[in-house]
Design a protein around this motif. Structure first.
Motif, PDB file in Angstrom:
ATOM      1  N   VAL A 187      -4.716  89.060   9.063  1.00 58.72           N
ATOM      2  CA  VAL A 187      -3.809  89.901  10.149  1.00 58.72           C
ATOM      3  C   VAL A 187      -2.665  88.697  10.754  1.00 58.72           C
ATOM      4  CG1 VAL A 187      -5.450  89.199  11.749  1.00 58.72           C
ATOM      5  CG2 VAL A 187      -4.494  91.254  12.292  1.00 58.72           C
ATOM      6  N   LEU A 188      -1.446  89.271  10.594  1.00 59.34           N
ATOM      7  CA  LEU A 188      -0.548  89.175  11.437  1.00 59.34           C
ATOM      8  C   LEU A 188      -0.358  89.851  12.689  1.00 59.34           C
ATOM      9  CD1 LEU A 188       2.031  88.194   8.563  1.00 59.34           C
ATOM     10  CD2 LEU A 188       0.404  86.832   9.548  1.00 59.34           C
ATOM     11  N   TYR A 189       0.700  89.461  13.393  1.00 58.93           N
ATOM     12  CA  TYR A 189       0.602  89.528  15.176  1.00 58.93           C
ATOM     13  C   TYR A 189       1.920  89.579  15.295  1.00 58.93           C
ATOM     14  CZ  TYR A 189       1.179  89.936  19.675  1.00 58.93           C
ATOM     15  OH  TYR A 189       1.998  90.665  20.587  1.00 58.93           O
ATOM     16  N   GLU A 190       2.775  90.917  15.957  1.00 59.12           N
ATOM     17  CA  GLU A 190       4.894  90.705  16.364  1.00 59.12           C
ATOM     18  C   GLU A 190       4.223  91.595  17.604  1.00 59.12           C
ATOM     19  OE1 GLU A 190       7.380  89.552  15.575  1.00 59.12           O
ATOM     20  OE2 GLU A 190       6.450  88.359  13.818  1.00 59.12           O
ATOM     21  N   VAL A 196       1.413  94.937  17.543  1.00 56.05           N
ATOM     22  CA  VAL A 196       2.075  95.273  16.458  1.00 56.05           C
ATOM     23  C   VAL A 196       1.483  94.690  15.100  1.00 56.05           C
ATOM     24  CG1 VAL A 196       3.403  96.048  14.628  1.00 56.05           C
ATOM     25  CG2 VAL A 196       3.548  96.281  16.673  1.00 56.05           C
ATOM     26  N   PHE A 197       0.080  94.394  13.991  1.00 54.50           N
ATOM     27  CA  PHE A 197      -0.469  94.061  13.601  1.00 54.50           C
ATOM     28  C   PHE A 197      -0.407  95.052  12.290  1.00 54.50           C
ATOM     29  CE2 PHE A 197      -2.822  94.788  17.251  1.00 54.50           C
ATOM     30  CZ  PHE A 197      -3.358  93.046  17.890  1.00 54.50           C
ATOM     31  N   ALA A 198      -0.539  93.440  10.982  1.00 55.41           N
ATOM     32  CA  ALA A 198      -0.252  93.610   9.901  1.00 55.41           C
ATOM     33  C   ALA A 198      -1.844  92.753   8.982  1.00 55.41           C
ATOM     34  CB  ALA A 198       1.158  93.221   9.056  1.00 55.41           C
ATOM     35  N   PHE A 199      -2.292  94.071   8.511  1.00 56.56           N
ATOM     36  CA  PHE A 199      -3.845  93.700   8.053  1.00 56.56           C
ATOM     37  C   PHE A 199      -3.368  93.419   6.139  1.00 56.56           C
ATOM     38  CE2 PHE A 199      -4.809  95.778  11.322  1.00 56.56           C
ATOM     39  CZ  PHE A 199      -6.394  94.355  11.913  1.00 56.56           C
ATOM     40  N   ALA A 200      -3.860  93.071   5.033  1.00 55.10           N
ATOM     41  CA  ALA A 200      -3.447  92.298   4.238  1.00 55.10           C
ATOM     42  C   ALA A 200      -4.526  91.637   3.411  1.00 55.10           C
ATOM     43  CB  ALA A 200      -2.393  91.974   3.747  1.00 55.10           C
ATOM     44  N   LEU A 201      -4.493  91.245   2.475  1.00 58.28           N
ATOM     45  CA  LEU A 201      -5.157  90.379   1.460  1.00 58.28           C
ATOM     46  C   LEU A 201      -5.502  89.403   2.079  1.00 58.28           C
ATOM     47  CD1 LEU A 201      -5.295  91.597  -2.052  1.00 58.28           C
ATOM     48  CD2 LEU A 201      -7.626  92.179  -0.298  1.00 58.28           C
ATOM     49  N   PRO A 202      -6.314  88.367   2.220  1.00 55.50           N
ATOM     50  CA  PRO A 202      -5.908  87.087   2.569  1.00 55.50           C
ATOM     51  C   PRO A 202      -4.624  85.960   1.699  1.00 55.50           C
ATOM     52  CG  PRO A 202      -8.672  87.249   3.166  1.00 55.50           C
ATOM     53  CD  PRO A 202      -7.639  88.617   2.302  1.00 55.50           C
ATOM     54  N   SER A 203      -5.278  86.061   0.869  1.00 56.40           N
ATOM     55  CA  SER A 203      -4.338  85.423  -0.156  1.00 56.40           C
ATOM     56  C   SER A 203      -2.709  86.385  -0.368  1.00 56.40           C
ATOM     57  CB  SER A 203      -4.738  85.639  -1.899  1.00 56.40           C
ATOM     58  OG  SER A 203      -4.402  87.565  -2.524  1.00 56.40           O
ATOM     59  N   ARG A 204      -2.560  87.183  -0.209  1.00 56.91           N
ATOM     60  CA  ARG A 204      -0.803  88.299   0.085  1.00 56.91           C
ATOM     61  C   ARG A 204      -0.608  87.915   1.427  1.00 56.91           C
ATOM     62  NH1 ARG A 204      -0.478  92.315  -4.168  1.00 56.91           N
ATOM     63  NH2 ARG A 204       1.730  91.625  -3.969  1.00 56.91           N
ATOM     64  N   SER A 214       9.436  94.557  10.665  1.00 60.02           N
ATOM     65  CA  SER A 214      10.276  95.550  10.338  1.00 60.02           C
ATOM     66  C   SER A 214       9.659  96.610  11.714  1.00 60.02           C
ATOM     67  CB  SER A 214      10.858  96.222   9.215  1.00 60.02           C
ATOM     68  OG  SER A 214       9.710  96.610   8.148  1.00 60.02           O
ATOM     69  N   SER A 215       8.376  96.856  11.060  1.00 54.34           N
ATOM     70  CA  SER A 215       7.697  97.821  12.350  1.00 54.34           C
ATOM     71  C   SER A 215       7.533  97.049  13.607  1.00 54.34           C
ATOM     72  CB  SER A 215       5.607  97.449  11.715  1.00 54.34           C
ATOM     73  OG  SER A 215       5.576  97.856  10.055  1.00 54.34           O
ATOM     74  N   ALA A 216       8.065  95.902  14.260  1.00 54.46           N
ATOM     75  CA  ALA A 216       7.526  96.155  15.375  1.00 54.46           C
ATOM     76  C   ALA A 216       9.065  96.828  15.995  1.00 54.46           C
ATOM     77  CB  ALA A 216       7.668  94.391  15.532  1.00 54.46           C
TER      78      ALA A 216
END
Length: 492
Positions: A187-190, A196-204, A214-216
């Motif tokens: 997860v990334l946070y802004e 605002v959080f972005a969830f993604a595969l750990p490798s990506r 951009s979402s934030a």
């Protein structure tokens, strides 16, 4: 570190529920019959077997609904009938309602329940279903959603066992906006107006930076500046879904993307990929207001959702990426493709005053691109009153369903308050654009007969597959200046 996450927005439900795909051919959809019941709340409990039982998702749903005037027949949508358990209970919980018969239409996924007694007018009931998620899958079938999720971990007694994780109850929302995502994500946070959080595969996960940033930015820009109406959920999450059938889906608070429109890595991908991510993010976030906060009453007026999102996406993208020439892109990508599709005799109107399954969807290009063009026309006619009317539209109809007239009335009211001198009522101006197909072609000729200079305007329908003008005409406001006058004049 990768962890298992269960994401709710409630957000694309991974149980094969009916979903609307205007990006491709859309099947006809049979509306539920009118019935005197109204869903109030959905209480969902889920037990996902993530590492065993082939990812089987077990669960139970309780629907709390009211009987408006008494009813003896209930209809709702259900996938893979029958469930493991099914009953209807009156609100005092000591009276099971008699069920006389149950029929299931596997073409429309509709269940019809014939009761052995009539429900009490004004009474509140609870419907229990075990294993599958069940709902009235209609834009107007709104309710609040409470979600519980069971996972295996350490209990309070520090022994292995099943734990229930309970999530906050949602605001009132339409059921097609509900979805659940389960997976191993990083997860990334802004920071923004909400987290605002972005969830993604750990490798990506590093490829999700543009999506979350951009979402934030755009979420705050829409809420505080452009739409001037605050975002309604306590957080926002964006997540890519492998093999997602659409480009993206605007589920409230949990936007899902096809990975091809989510990931971007600077130095590896083309700049065009970054622009695509920004545009789609902006489109789906515009839906948090147009479509989620205020939802069209029926699919025949889907342009209220998609046309607005297709219009506002360029303003959100332009604010985040001011060097991207997004207003030029709006003309080339957002409007002109719609003209092409609408220039054939087979084109369908962008909207219809039909509220059952008898309507036909217009092509996706018309709903999106012509919808964008219509909003551009409204902005050119109304100026600042367009934005004032849109804000009032949210205030008047937040958490409700609307029709074309509701949106146009809000704009008309704003125009009246600003004393705009419109040539006629806005609803009349827009009638041809909403309820008739086609692109107007205007020919302008100048005449100098008898030393008098005159200008003539002639309108006809523009067609690419013939020259048979069917007589369709549109109300077209013009602004012009002459060599003798510096200020603009208007004709219609």
């Amino acid at each position: 570190m990768a962890r298992f996450f269960l994401l709710f927005c409630a957000a694309v439900f991974l149980l094969n529920f009916f979903a609307l795909d205007v990006h491709s051919e859309v099947p006809q959809y049979e509306k539920l019959p009118d019935q005197d019941i109204r869903p109030l709340a959905y209480d969902i409990k889920l037990l996902p077997w993530m590492d065993t039982k082939d990812w089987l998702l077990e669960g139970e749903t309780k629907i709390i609904f009211s009987s408006e005037n008494g009813a003896s027949v209930l209809s709702f949508h259900f996938h893979h009938w029958p469930p493991l358990y099914f009953e209807i209970v009156f609100d005092d919980l000591d009276h099971n309602v008699t069920i006389q018969s149950v029929t299931f239409n596997d073409t429309t996924d509709q269940v019809k329940v014939q009761l052995g007694e009539e429900l009490q007018a004004g009474g509140t009931y609870e419907m229990y279903v075990k294993y599958e998620f069940i709902m009235t899958e209609e834009p107007s079938g709104q309710g609040i959603f409470k979600r519980e999720y069971q996972e295996f971990g350490e209990t309070r007694e520090n022994t292995p066992g099943w734990l229930w994780a309970t999530y906050a109850t949602t605001q009132l929302m339409s059921t097609y906006l509900v979805a659940i995502v389960i997976g191993k994500f990083s997860v990334l946070y802004e920071p923004s107006i909400v987290p605002v959080f972005a969830f993604a595969l750990p490798s990506r996960i590093e490829e999700a930076s543009v999506a979350v940033q951009s979402s934030a930015f755009i979420l705050e820009y829409f809420g505080n500046t452009w739409l001037n109406f605050s975002y309604s959920f306590p957080e926002m999450s964006v997540v890519p879904i492998e093999s997602h059938p659409f480009g993206a889906m605007e589920n409230w608070g949990l936007v899902q993307f096809n990975p091809s429109l989510f990931y971007y890595l600077e130095g590896r991908d083309l700049i065009a990929q970054e622009k695509s991510v920004i545009r789609v993010v902006s489109h789906e976030l515009a839906h948090q207001w147009f479509g989620n906060l205020v939802t069209m009453d029926w699919w025949s007026q889907l342009w209220l959702n998609e046309g607005a999102a297709s219009f506002y996406q360029y303003f959100g993208a332009d604010a985040y990426d001011p060097e991207g020439k997004w207003m030029d892109r709006r003309a080339v990508l957002g409007v002109q493709p719609g003209y092409y599709t609408d220039a054939f005799t087979t084109a369908l109107p962008i909207s219809q005053e039909v509220y059952d399954g008898s309507f036909e969807f217009a092509q996706g290009s018309i709903i999106y691109r012509k919808g964008c063009a219509i909003h551009t026309l409204l902005l050119n006619i109304l100026g600042n009153a367009y934005f004032e009317g849109t804000t009032q539209y949210f205030k008047d109809y937040g958490y409700e369903n609307t029709r074309n007239a509701d949106f146009l009335n809000a704009l008309q009211q704003a125009a009246d308050e600003e004393s705009l001198n419109l040539p006629t009522e806005l609803s009349y101006i827009m009638e041809g654009y909403l309820y008739r197909s086609g692109v107007p072609l205007v020919r302008v000729t100048r005449s100098y007969e008898d030393l008098q200079e005159s200008v003539y305007f002639r309108q006809e329908r523009f067609l690419l597959d013939g020259d048979d003008d069917d007589g369709s005409r549109y109300f077209i406001p013009f602004r012009y200046i002459t060599s003798g006058r510096s200020e603009e004049s208007e004709i219609s």
